[in-house]
Scaffold this motif. Structure first.
Motif, mmCIF file in Angstrom:
data_model
loop_
_atom_site.group_PDB
_atom_site.id
_atom_site.type_symbol
_atom_site.label_atom_id
_atom_site.label_comp_id
_atom_site.label_asym_id
_atom_site.label_seq_id
_atom_site.Cartn_x
_atom_site.Cartn_y
_atom_site.Cartn_z
ATOM 1 N N MET A 1 -23.671 -120.863 -2.535
ATOM 2 C CA MET A 1 -24.006 -120.840 -3.942
ATOM 3 C C MET A 1 -25.355 -120.146 -4.127
ATOM 4 S SD MET A 1 -22.716 -124.478 -5.450
ATOM 5 C CE MET A 1 -22.643 -125.444 -3.953
ATOM 6 N N PRO A 2 -25.475 -119.381 -5.195
ATOM 7 C CA PRO A 2 -26.727 -118.649 -5.446
ATOM 8 C C PRO A 2 -27.900 -119.594 -5.720
ATOM 9 C CG PRO A 2 -24.974 -117.934 -6.937
ATOM 10 C CD PRO A 2 -24.463 -119.099 -6.182
ATOM 11 N N THR A 3 -29.079 -119.175 -5.271
ATOM 12 C CA THR A 3 -30.296 -119.958 -5.452
ATOM 13 C C THR A 3 -31.367 -119.072 -6.084
ATOM 14 O OG1 THR A 3 -29.771 -121.251 -3.487
ATOM 15 C CG2 THR A 3 -32.033 -121.352 -4.258
ATOM 16 N N VAL A 4 -32.123 -119.652 -7.016
ATOM 17 C CA VAL A 4 -33.250 -118.951 -7.631
ATOM 18 C C VAL A 4 -34.481 -119.841 -7.530
ATOM 19 C CG1 VAL A 4 -31.818 -117.622 -9.232
ATOM 20 C CG2 VAL A 4 -32.738 -119.817 -9.960
ATOM 21 N N ALA A 5 -35.647 -119.240 -7.652
ATOM 22 C CA ALA A 5 -36.894 -119.995 -7.655
ATOM 23 C C ALA A 5 -37.355 -120.159 -9.094
ATOM 24 C CB ALA A 5 -37.965 -119.263 -6.850
ATOM 25 N N ALA A 6 -37.854 -121.351 -9.430
ATOM 26 C CA ALA A 6 -38.348 -121.628 -10.777
ATOM 27 C C ALA A 6 -39.415 -122.707 -10.698
ATOM 28 C CB ALA A 6 -37.198 -122.093 -11.673
ATOM 29 N N ILE A 7 -40.156 -122.855 -11.771
ATOM 30 C CA ILE A 7 -41.060 -123.991 -11.929
ATOM 31 C C ILE A 7 -40.266 -125.021 -12.720
ATOM 32 C CG2 ILE A 7 -43.247 -124.833 -12.875
ATOM 33 C CD1 ILE A 7 -43.616 -122.740 -10.680
ATOM 34 N N VAL A 8 -39.967 -126.148 -12.106
ATOM 35 C CA VAL A 8 -39.119 -127.161 -12.726
ATOM 36 C C VAL A 8 -39.977 -128.315 -13.198
ATOM 37 C CG1 VAL A 8 -37.195 -128.751 -12.366
ATOM 38 C CG2 VAL A 8 -37.158 -126.499 -11.279
ATOM 39 N N CYS A 9 -39.793 -128.686 -14.469
ATOM 40 C CA CYS A 9 -40.539 -129.794 -15.070
ATOM 41 C C CYS A 9 -39.554 -130.883 -15.482
ATOM 42 C CB CYS A 9 -41.302 -129.314 -16.298
ATOM 43 S SG CYS A 9 -42.417 -127.942 -15.976
ATOM 44 N N PHE A 10 -39.665 -132.037 -14.833
ATOM 45 C CA PHE A 10 -38.847 -133.178 -15.241
ATOM 46 C C PHE A 10 -39.578 -134.036 -16.259
ATOM 47 C CE2 PHE A 10 -36.456 -132.248 -11.335
ATOM 48 C CZ PHE A 10 -35.180 -132.292 -11.855
ATOM 49 N N SER A 11 -40.859 -133.785 -16.434
ATOM 50 C CA SER A 11 -41.644 -134.407 -17.489
ATOM 51 C C SER A 11 -42.860 -133.504 -17.690
ATOM 52 C CB SER A 11 -42.077 -135.825 -17.103
ATOM 53 O OG SER A 11 -43.031 -135.785 -16.068
ATOM 54 N N ALA A 12 -43.582 -133.741 -18.725
ATOM 55 C CA ALA A 12 -44.725 -132.872 -19.042
ATOM 56 C C ALA A 12 -45.764 -132.851 -17.929
ATOM 57 C CB ALA A 12 -45.366 -133.331 -20.344
ATOM 58 N N PHE A 13 -45.787 -133.878 -17.085
ATOM 59 C CA PHE A 13 -46.825 -133.968 -16.060
ATOM 60 C C PHE A 13 -46.313 -133.676 -14.657
ATOM 61 C CE2 PHE A 13 -47.815 -136.951 -19.500
ATOM 62 C CZ PHE A 13 -48.961 -136.344 -19.969
ATOM 63 N N ALA A 14 -45.037 -133.388 -14.511
ATOM 64 C CA ALA A 14 -44.476 -133.215 -13.168
ATOM 65 C C ALA A 14 -43.762 -131.872 -13.045
ATOM 66 C CB ALA A 14 -43.522 -134.365 -12.860
ATOM 67 N N CYS A 15 -44.525 -130.799 -13.007
ATOM 68 C CA CYS A 15 -43.962 -129.464 -12.852
ATOM 69 C C CYS A 15 -44.256 -128.966 -11.449
ATOM 70 C CB CYS A 15 -44.556 -128.496 -13.868
ATOM 71 S SG CYS A 15 -44.234 -128.941 -15.582
ATOM 72 N N MET A 16 -43.224 -128.491 -10.763
ATOM 73 C CA MET A 16 -43.398 -128.019 -9.390
ATOM 74 C C MET A 16 -42.487 -126.832 -9.121
ATOM 75 S SD MET A 16 -43.302 -131.621 -7.345
ATOM 76 C CE MET A 16 -43.924 -130.911 -5.846
ATOM 77 N N PRO A 17 -42.929 -125.903 -8.284
ATOM 78 C CA PRO A 17 -42.028 -124.830 -7.860
ATOM 79 C C PRO A 17 -40.840 -125.443 -7.103
ATOM 80 C CG PRO A 17 -44.289 -124.344 -7.224
ATOM 81 C CD PRO A 17 -44.266 -125.762 -7.699
ATOM 82 N N GLN A 18 -39.664 -125.009 -7.432
ATOM 83 C CA GLN A 18 -38.450 -125.552 -6.806
ATOM 84 C C GLN A 18 -37.432 -124.444 -6.599
ATOM 85 O OE1 GLN A 18 -37.906 -128.797 -5.922
ATOM 86 N NE2 GLN A 18 -39.881 -129.428 -6.736
ATOM 87 N N LYS A 19 -36.573 -124.651 -5.636
ATOM 88 C CA LYS A 19 -35.388 -123.817 -5.505
ATOM 89 C C LYS A 19 -34.317 -124.474 -6.360
ATOM 90 C CE LYS A 19 -36.294 -121.289 -1.511
ATOM 91 N NZ LYS A 19 -36.802 -120.045 -1.947
ATOM 92 N N VAL A 20 -33.628 -123.663 -7.167
ATOM 93 C CA VAL A 20 -32.571 -124.165 -8.047
ATOM 94 C C VAL A 20 -31.271 -123.500 -7.631
ATOM 95 C CG1 VAL A 20 -31.763 -124.361 -10.424
ATOM 96 C CG2 VAL A 20 -34.226 -124.447 -9.938
ATOM 97 N N VAL A 21 -30.288 -124.309 -7.267
ATOM 98 C CA VAL A 21 -28.961 -123.804 -6.933
ATOM 99 C C VAL A 21 -28.161 -123.728 -8.232
ATOM 100 C CG1 VAL A 21 -26.834 -124.234 -5.639
ATOM 101 C CG2 VAL A 21 -29.052 -124.838 -4.638
ATOM 102 N N VAL A 22 -27.598 -122.567 -8.517
ATOM 103 C CA VAL A 22 -26.794 -122.392 -9.720
ATOM 104 C C VAL A 22 -25.329 -122.463 -9.298
ATOM 105 C CG1 VAL A 22 -26.302 -120.912 -11.693
ATOM 106 C CG2 VAL A 22 -28.613 -120.985 -10.739
ATOM 107 N N VAL A 23 -24.696 -123.579 -9.609
ATOM 108 C CA VAL A 23 -23.316 -123.823 -9.196
ATOM 109 C C VAL A 23 -22.362 -122.976 -10.026
ATOM 110 C CG1 VAL A 23 -21.507 -125.581 -8.971
ATOM 111 C CG2 VAL A 23 -23.902 -126.159 -8.455
ATOM 112 N N ASP A 24 -22.546 -123.042 -11.335
ATOM 113 C CA ASP A 24 -21.724 -122.273 -12.266
ATOM 114 C C ASP A 24 -22.492 -122.156 -13.579
ATOM 115 O OD1 ASP A 24 -21.362 -124.770 -13.532
ATOM 116 O OD2 ASP A 24 -19.369 -125.058 -12.691
ATOM 117 N N GLY A 25 -21.827 -121.831 -14.659
ATOM 118 C CA GLY A 25 -22.514 -121.605 -15.922
ATOM 119 C C GLY A 25 -23.044 -122.835 -16.614
ATOM 120 N N ASP A 26 -22.676 -124.028 -16.132
ATOM 121 C CA ASP A 26 -23.181 -125.241 -16.779
ATOM 122 C C ASP A 26 -23.677 -126.308 -15.805
ATOM 123 O OD1 ASP A 26 -20.763 -126.380 -15.857
ATOM 124 O OD2 ASP A 26 -19.779 -126.140 -17.788
#
Length: 133
Positions: A1-26
């Motif tokens: 599955m394709p992977t991209v790099a992004a800054i992922v924020c699960f809350s306003a105070f917890a943003c971290m560089p992460q690898k994101v696997v894109v399974v499909d369009g949703d």
């Protein structure tokens, strides 16, 4: 599955560089957590027709473009019947699901529908999507 790099924020105070696997369009995976983008349904990669499979690959590619190297905000909102986290996913204040729907790469998700056929394999996909969205 394709992977991209992004800054992922699960809350306003917890943003971290992460690898994101894109399974499909949703659906994406972040740190092992399967996340279903709330409010949309994208075509399936193993679709019922050739056109659905083509649109599914386009939807996945577009989702990758939207989140690659971006700061994405993920707001969890429960889980679905497959135990995926349901979440709002935004980039720069725009919901990625809304972008995919505007571009004809996803439809509005509804819990109960009146038996409408999925739009992906219909002769006029654009018109069929209007019936959903």
């Amino acid at each position: 599955m394709p992977t991209v790099a992004a800054i992922v924020c699960f809350s306003a105070f917890a943003c971290m560089p992460q690898k994101v696997v894109v399974v499909d369009g949703d659906t994406i995976i972040v740190r092992g957590e399967r996340i279903r983008i709330e409010g949309i349904n994208a075509p399936e990669l193993k679709g019922k027709c050739h056109e659905e499979s083509v649109l599914a690959r386009r939807a996945r590619s577009r989702l990758m473009e939207l989140i690659e190297a971006a700061k994405i905000d993920i707001e969890r909102n429960g889980s679905d019947r497959y135990r995926r986290t349901l979440a709002s996913v935004t980039v720069g204040g725009s919901a990625v699901g809304d972008v995919l729907m505007r571009e004809g790469l996803a439809r509005k998700w509804v819990q109960h529908y009146n038996g409408q056929q999925e739009p992906w394999c219909q002769a006029d996909v654009g018109q069929a999507l209007k019936a959903w969205n």
